[in-house]
Design an enzyme around this catalytic site. Structure first.
Site, PDB file in Angstrom:
ATOM      1  N   HIS A 373       0.802  -1.226   0.000  1.00 27.15           N
ATOM      2  CA  HIS A 373       0.000   0.000   0.000  1.00 27.15           C
ATOM      3  C   HIS A 373       0.841   1.285   0.000  1.00 27.15           C
ATOM      4  O   HIS A 373       0.438   2.291  -0.559  1.00 27.15           O
ATOM      5  CB  HIS A 373      -0.995   0.001   1.177  1.00 27.15           C
ATOM      6  N   ASP A 374       2.012   1.243   0.614  1.00 25.47           N
ATOM      7  CA  ASP A 374       2.846   2.456   0.674  1.00 25.47           C
ATOM      8  C   ASP A 374       4.108   2.343  -0.179  1.00 25.47           C
ATOM      9  O   ASP A 374       5.083   3.063   0.045  1.00 25.47           O
ATOM     10  CB  ASP A 374       3.243   2.757   2.121  1.00 25.47           C
ATOM     11  N   LYS A 377       6.130   5.315  -1.664  1.00 28.11           N
ATOM     12  CA  LYS A 377       7.006   6.193  -0.870  1.00 28.11           C
ATOM     13  C   LYS A 377       8.462   6.101  -1.294  1.00 28.11           C
ATOM     14  O   LYS A 377       9.282   6.937  -0.904  1.00 28.11           O
ATOM     15  CB  LYS A 377       6.872   5.859   0.618  1.00 28.11           C
ATOM     16  N   HIS A 402       2.538   9.810  -3.223  1.00 28.00           N
ATOM     17  CA  HIS A 402       2.994   8.417  -3.088  1.00 28.00           C
ATOM     18  C   HIS A 402       1.914   7.424  -3.506  1.00 28.00           C
ATOM     19  O   HIS A 402       2.225   6.306  -3.923  1.00 28.00           O
ATOM     20  CB  HIS A 402       3.483   8.132  -1.656  1.00 28.00           C
ATOM     21  N   HIS A 428      -6.019   3.662  -0.964  1.00 29.92           N
ATOM     22  CA  HIS A 428      -6.089   3.451   0.489  1.00 29.92           C
ATOM     23  C   HIS A 428      -6.130   4.757   1.285  1.00 29.92           C
ATOM     24  O   HIS A 428      -6.360   4.733   2.494  1.00 29.92           O
ATOM     25  CB  HIS A 428      -4.940   2.563   0.970  1.00 29.92           C
ATOM     26  N   HIS A 429      -5.909   5.906   0.635  1.00 36.68           N
ATOM     27  CA  HIS A 429      -6.057   7.190   1.327  1.00 36.68           C
ATOM     28  C   HIS A 429      -7.308   7.957   0.884  1.00 36.68           C
ATOM     29  O   HIS A 429      -7.507   9.103   1.294  1.00 36.68           O
ATOM     30  CB  HIS A 429      -4.814   8.066   1.124  1.00 36.68           C
ATOM     31  N   ASP A 457      -5.142  -0.057   8.319  1.00 38.97           N
ATOM     32  CA  ASP A 457      -3.951   0.780   8.471  1.00 38.97           C
ATOM     33  C   ASP A 457      -4.139   1.799   9.603  1.00 38.97           C
ATOM     34  O   ASP A 457      -3.271   1.960  10.475  1.00 38.97           O
ATOM     35  CB  ASP A 457      -3.678   1.491   7.147  1.00 38.97           C
TER      36      ASP A 457
END
Length: 513
Positions: A373-374, A377, A402, A428-429, A457
């Site tokens: 998910h990240d 970054k 990101h 996811h954000h 999360d």
């Protein structure tokens, strides 16, 4: 004339014990016919099973009995009862309405002229036609014996068909993680149908326990079973076998061969790896043909090969999952030093996905893809990623990229896990009310995988210490998630979260920082 079935003085009949019996339905409007039939067949035995008699005194009652006993083997059916063709209507009902093609129908009539044999045989799906005047005790014995043999063979064919269907279905995705369960179940069913009278079977392996084979029986664990072994999955075989059976099992294990004893057998399953497996089958015929023995040998080897293939596939998938998690953890450690956060989120996602109704396959996919998910970054400058103070508006805009960077990095993959990871990285954000980023999506516009990861999360972040805050209590974190129902989070998902909160908490305890 003493050998005729329908004598003038029917005797009282003592029913045999109704355990492991062949069910025979007697349909006749004359009570004495029931009594004499039971008397004539009172000592009947076929394959160590007696007869269980079930009586019906009219066509309508017979239909109800047939519905209540779909496993009946034979029906002795009178033609003329409450109407001249009542029995024929029952025969039609059995085949066309009850859809019971297994039961053997023997038509008995005291008035052959009412239902001519040629016409009845052609127009109705019956298996035999007898006049009551010709049915001596010996002839009744013969017709019931031949009918039971036919019934037994039909059941064996049907079990074989069902077993083959399961094997074919499992073979399409034999390397899928969960297909081995249905494959072994199908193989067991196929084997038991081929042997005819098998009533129990069990497959045990040291692979189920994750141990290597030796001569110690406690390393063999039940993986699949039929009969009384259906509820023994996961148990060491020493807990489910008798002492005599255990001795036979150890002999098969030591000799790496098939051991036949009494009415059961143990078949050692060979392996290219240092693993042991054992096939146990009970209730086998007293005399096995060479063909049957050969089939047992083939089945034993094929089962082990199939099991090891799926174990290898599972190992590959586990390695893939661990690789994704470790890479994601390395990224987390580089940016935020959050310990087991990635692993916890993966398991939280799996629990939420299962509870909301996703299939085992999809839940596993979300679990395996969530660590990505990240991943975007990696494209964020370290000065922003590791800045100890609050980000400026410009820096925050860079940080938000990101999500899209992660999506662009993963989106073109043909791998299912990576493609799912792309959707998660992108969404996811996002927030349910449209206030999230990068696109300001609302409600169902946000992919479900992204919604699941978002909640998992945030919940994990709330429950653990960060450089900018202390860990929240379970109650405070749950209260915050619930307060964001319909705002940040999918309302249905929040409801699911509250239902399985204890399971989620246990995951946090399993993987502490």
């Amino acid at each position: 004339m003493d050998d005729f079935l329908f004598s003038d003085e029917p005797a009282d009949v003592v029913e045999p014990e109704k355990v492991g019996a062949w069910k025979v339905i007697i349909v006749d409007d004359e009570p004495e016919v029931h009594a004499v039939t039971k008397l004539a067949l009172s000592d009947f035995e076929f394959q160590n099973k007696r007869l269980e008699f079930i009586s019906a005194y009219s066509g309508e009652e017979a239909k109800k009995v047939v519905d209540s006993h779909p496993d009946a083997a034979v029906v002795l059916l009178d033609v003329v009862m409450e109407s001249d063709d009542a029995g024929l209507q029952v025969a039609k009902y059995i085949r066309e309405v009850a859809k019971n093609n297994h039961i053997r129908i023997i038509l008995r009539t005291g008035q052959p002229g009412q239902a001519p044999e040629r016409q009845v045989i052609v127009n109705y799906d019956i298996n035999d036609y007898k006049s009551k005047t010709e049915l001596t005790a010996q002839k009744l014995f013969t017709v019931v014996m031949s009918s039971l043999r036919s019934y037994r063979d039909i059941l064996a064919i049907d079990q074989s068909r069902q077993g083959l269907e399961k094997i074919i279905k499992a073979s399409r995705d034999i390397f899928a993680t969960h297909s081995i369960e249905s494959f072994i179940e199908g193989v067991l069913q196929q084997l038991t149908s081929l042997l005819g009278t098998v009533d129990q079977a069990m497959y045990a392996t040291s692979l189920a326990a994750g141990k290597e084979a030796g001569q110690s029986n406690d390393q063999l664990v039940v993986f699949a079973g039929r009969g009384e072994f259906e509820s023994s999955e996961g148990k060491p075989i020493a807990e489910v076998l008798s002492s005599d059976q255990m001795d036979a099992c150890l002999k098969a294990l030591q000799e790496k061969d098939i051991v036949y004893k009494d009415n059961y057998l143990f078949a050692y399953c060979s392996s290219d790896y240092n693993h042991a497996s054992m096939l146990f089958v009970s209730g086998i015929p007293e005399f096995l043909t060479e063909t049957q023995r050969h089939l047992i040998d083939i089945f034993a080897q094929n089962m082990q090969l199939a099991y090891e293939n799926v174990q290898l596939q599972a190992e590959i998938e586990d390695t893939q999952q661990e690789l994704v998690i470790r890479l994601s953890e390395a990224l987390e450690l580089h940016s935020t030093n959050t310990g087991n956060h990635v692993k916890r989120v993966a398991y939280l996602c799996h629990a939420l996905a299962k509870e909301i109704g996703l299939s085992d396959k999809e839940a596993e996919l979300v679990k395996m893809a969530s660590p990505l998910h990240d991943v975007g970054k990696v494209g964020i400058p370290d000065a922003i990623l590791n800045k100890p103070s609050k980000l400026t508006d410009e820096e925050w805009k860079v940080m938000q990229t990101h999500t899209e960077k992660g999506f662009e990095l993963l989106k073109d993959s043909r791998r299912e896990i990576v493609s799912a990871g792309a959707l998660i990285a992108r969404d996811h954000h996002e927030k349910w009310d449209g206030s999230g980023y990068p696109k300001g999506k609302k409600g169902d516009e946000i992919h479900l995988y992204g919604r699941i990861v978002a909640l998992a999360d945030v919940y994990d972040a709330l429950r653990h210490k960060r450089c900018y805050k202390e860990a929240w209590s379970k109650e405070d974190a749950q209260r915050e998630i619930t307060a964001q129902r319909g705002k940040h989070f999918d309302p249905t998902l929040v409801d699911v979260f509250n239902r399985c909160i204890n399971e989620l908490e246990s995951i946090l305890q399993r993987f502490p920082d």
